[in-house]
Design a protein around this motif. Sequence first.
Motif, mmCIF file in Angstrom:
data_model
loop_
_atom_site.group_PDB
_atom_site.id
_atom_site.type_symbol
_atom_site.label_atom_id
_atom_site.label_comp_id
_atom_site.label_asym_id
_atom_site.label_seq_id
_atom_site.Cartn_x
_atom_site.Cartn_y
_atom_site.Cartn_z
ATOM 1 N N ASP A 30 0.811 -1.215 0.000
ATOM 2 C CA ASP A 30 0.000 0.000 0.000
ATOM 3 C C ASP A 30 0.850 1.273 0.000
ATOM 4 O O ASP A 30 0.706 2.133 0.856
ATOM 5 C CB ASP A 30 -0.872 -0.032 1.261
ATOM 6 N N VAL A 31 1.736 1.342 -0.994
ATOM 7 C CA VAL A 31 2.714 2.437 -1.040
ATOM 8 C C VAL A 31 2.193 3.622 -1.864
ATOM 9 O O VAL A 31 1.680 3.447 -2.973
ATOM 10 C CB VAL A 31 4.057 1.927 -1.619
ATOM 11 N N TYR A 32 2.331 4.790 -1.277
ATOM 12 C CA TYR A 32 1.968 6.054 -1.947
ATOM 13 C C TYR A 32 3.170 6.975 -1.915
ATOM 14 O O TYR A 32 3.955 6.950 -0.955
ATOM 15 C CB TYR A 32 0.831 6.757 -1.191
ATOM 16 N N LYS A 33 3.325 7.773 -2.965
ATOM 17 C CA LYS A 33 4.353 8.809 -2.936
ATOM 18 C C LYS A 33 3.807 10.112 -3.500
ATOM 19 O O LYS A 33 3.425 10.177 -4.678
ATOM 20 C CB LYS A 33 5.580 8.381 -3.754
ATOM 21 N N THR A 34 3.758 11.100 -2.648
ATOM 22 C CA THR A 34 3.405 12.447 -3.090
ATOM 23 C C THR A 34 4.660 13.296 -2.965
ATOM 24 O O THR A 34 5.273 13.352 -1.897
ATOM 25 C CB THR A 34 2.287 13.043 -2.206
ATOM 26 N N ASN A 83 0.424 5.749 -6.456
ATOM 27 C CA ASN A 83 -0.915 5.905 -5.902
ATOM 28 C C ASN A 83 -1.482 4.569 -5.419
ATOM 29 O O ASN A 83 -2.432 4.045 -5.969
ATOM 30 C CB ASN A 83 -1.810 6.527 -6.996
ATOM 31 N N SER A 116 5.434 8.189 1.006
ATOM 32 C CA SER A 116 4.643 9.070 1.879
ATOM 33 C C SER A 116 3.789 8.221 2.807
ATOM 34 O O SER A 116 3.446 8.627 3.912
ATOM 35 C CB SER A 116 3.722 9.966 1.052
ATOM 36 N N LYS A 117 3.430 7.028 2.324
ATOM 37 C CA LYS A 117 2.586 6.111 3.090
ATOM 38 C C LYS A 117 2.901 4.687 2.650
ATOM 39 O O LYS A 117 3.267 4.471 1.501
ATOM 40 C CB LYS A 117 1.115 6.407 2.771
ATOM 41 N N GLY A 118 2.750 3.730 3.553
ATOM 42 C CA GLY A 118 2.959 2.327 3.188
ATOM 43 C C GLY A 118 4.329 1.830 3.614
ATOM 44 O O GLY A 118 5.136 2.591 4.155
ATOM 45 N N THR A 119 4.573 0.546 3.387
ATOM 46 C CA THR A 119 5.853 -0.038 3.786
ATOM 47 C C THR A 119 6.536 -0.711 2.595
ATOM 48 O O THR A 119 5.885 -1.257 1.707
ATOM 49 C CB THR A 119 5.683 -1.109 4.893
ATOM 50 N N ALA A 163 11.024 2.240 4.703
ATOM 51 C CA ALA A 163 10.297 3.454 5.091
ATOM 52 C C ALA A 163 10.803 3.946 6.442
ATOM 53 O O ALA A 163 10.812 5.142 6.724
ATOM 54 C CB ALA A 163 8.802 3.170 5.139
ATOM 55 N N LYS A 164 11.228 3.011 7.293
ATOM 56 C CA LYS A 164 11.651 3.382 8.653
ATOM 57 C C LYS A 164 13.163 3.489 8.794
ATOM 58 O O LYS A 164 13.665 3.896 9.846
ATOM 59 C CB LYS A 164 11.127 2.322 9.645
#
Length: 228
Positions: A6-10, A19, A55-58, A67-68
């Motif tokens: 569930d990866v997003y990048k803005t 998206n 921006s969101k997701g792993t 991401a972390k």
Amino acid sequence: MIELKDVYKTYPNGVLAVNGISVKINQGEFVYVVGPSGAGKSTFIKMMYREEKPSKGTITINDINLAKLKESKVPYLRRNIGVVFQDFKLLPTLTVYENVAFALEVIQEQPKNIKRRVMDVLDLVRLKHKARFLPHELSGGEQQRVSIARSIVNNPKVMIADEPTGNLDPETSWEIMNIFEEINNRGTTIVMATHNREIVNTVRKRVIAIENGKIARDELRGEYGYDS
Ligand SMILES: Nc1ncnc2c1ncn2[C@@H]1O[C@H](COP(=O)(O)OP(=O)(O)OP(=O)(O)O)[C@@H](O)[C@H]1O
Ligand SMILES: [Mg+2]
């Protein structure tokens, strides 16, 4: 294994480039990433070597959550992921040998191991005889072969390439492709964004097509599927 959930990048300017992508890539797979210009391929790829953060997701690669991952740990990650770019990114004042050895010198590998390993990978890309040349003395295909040698000198389990044949003529592109296949045959996972329809349609592999930041197709032995 590479896993995106569930990866997003803005981007800071508000562009939503990725998206909601979820995908798994197993160790040893060869994956083409295709799609129209601006679809989000490079963004997808940049997040895999932490050039960009989601921006969101792993995103996990061999159990490391990118991401972390702390900024201070990114150099360690890069040692385990080989990256190849369209424009080679060689250091212009260093010889072929030195460009490849550099990655081992920074991790303070023993000199005798460095020499052996560098010559091994230069042999793999068939450039041992040009070890003392400078990048500007090489053709585009040769420069790309040096950058491939550099990307695998640490023996990474994963290799990521963003349009590695984008600046090369068709024949040279095939030479580069053969080297990628050889590396993949030795067990390295390869994720390659490409606009090279001929290669994708001839050397059938898994194809992940990205359109508008989403996965539009994910097929084993897939096709390129676009006109340009
Ligand atoms: N650093 C950035 N800042 C803002 N927007 C960006 C940035 N990088 C890319 N974009 C935008 O994100 C979207 C996806 O770009 P990306 O580079 O991932 O596409 P691509 O599929 O690799 O395209 P191409 O095939 O042309 O290389 C585009 O709309 C692009 O303009
Ligand atoms: Mg791109």
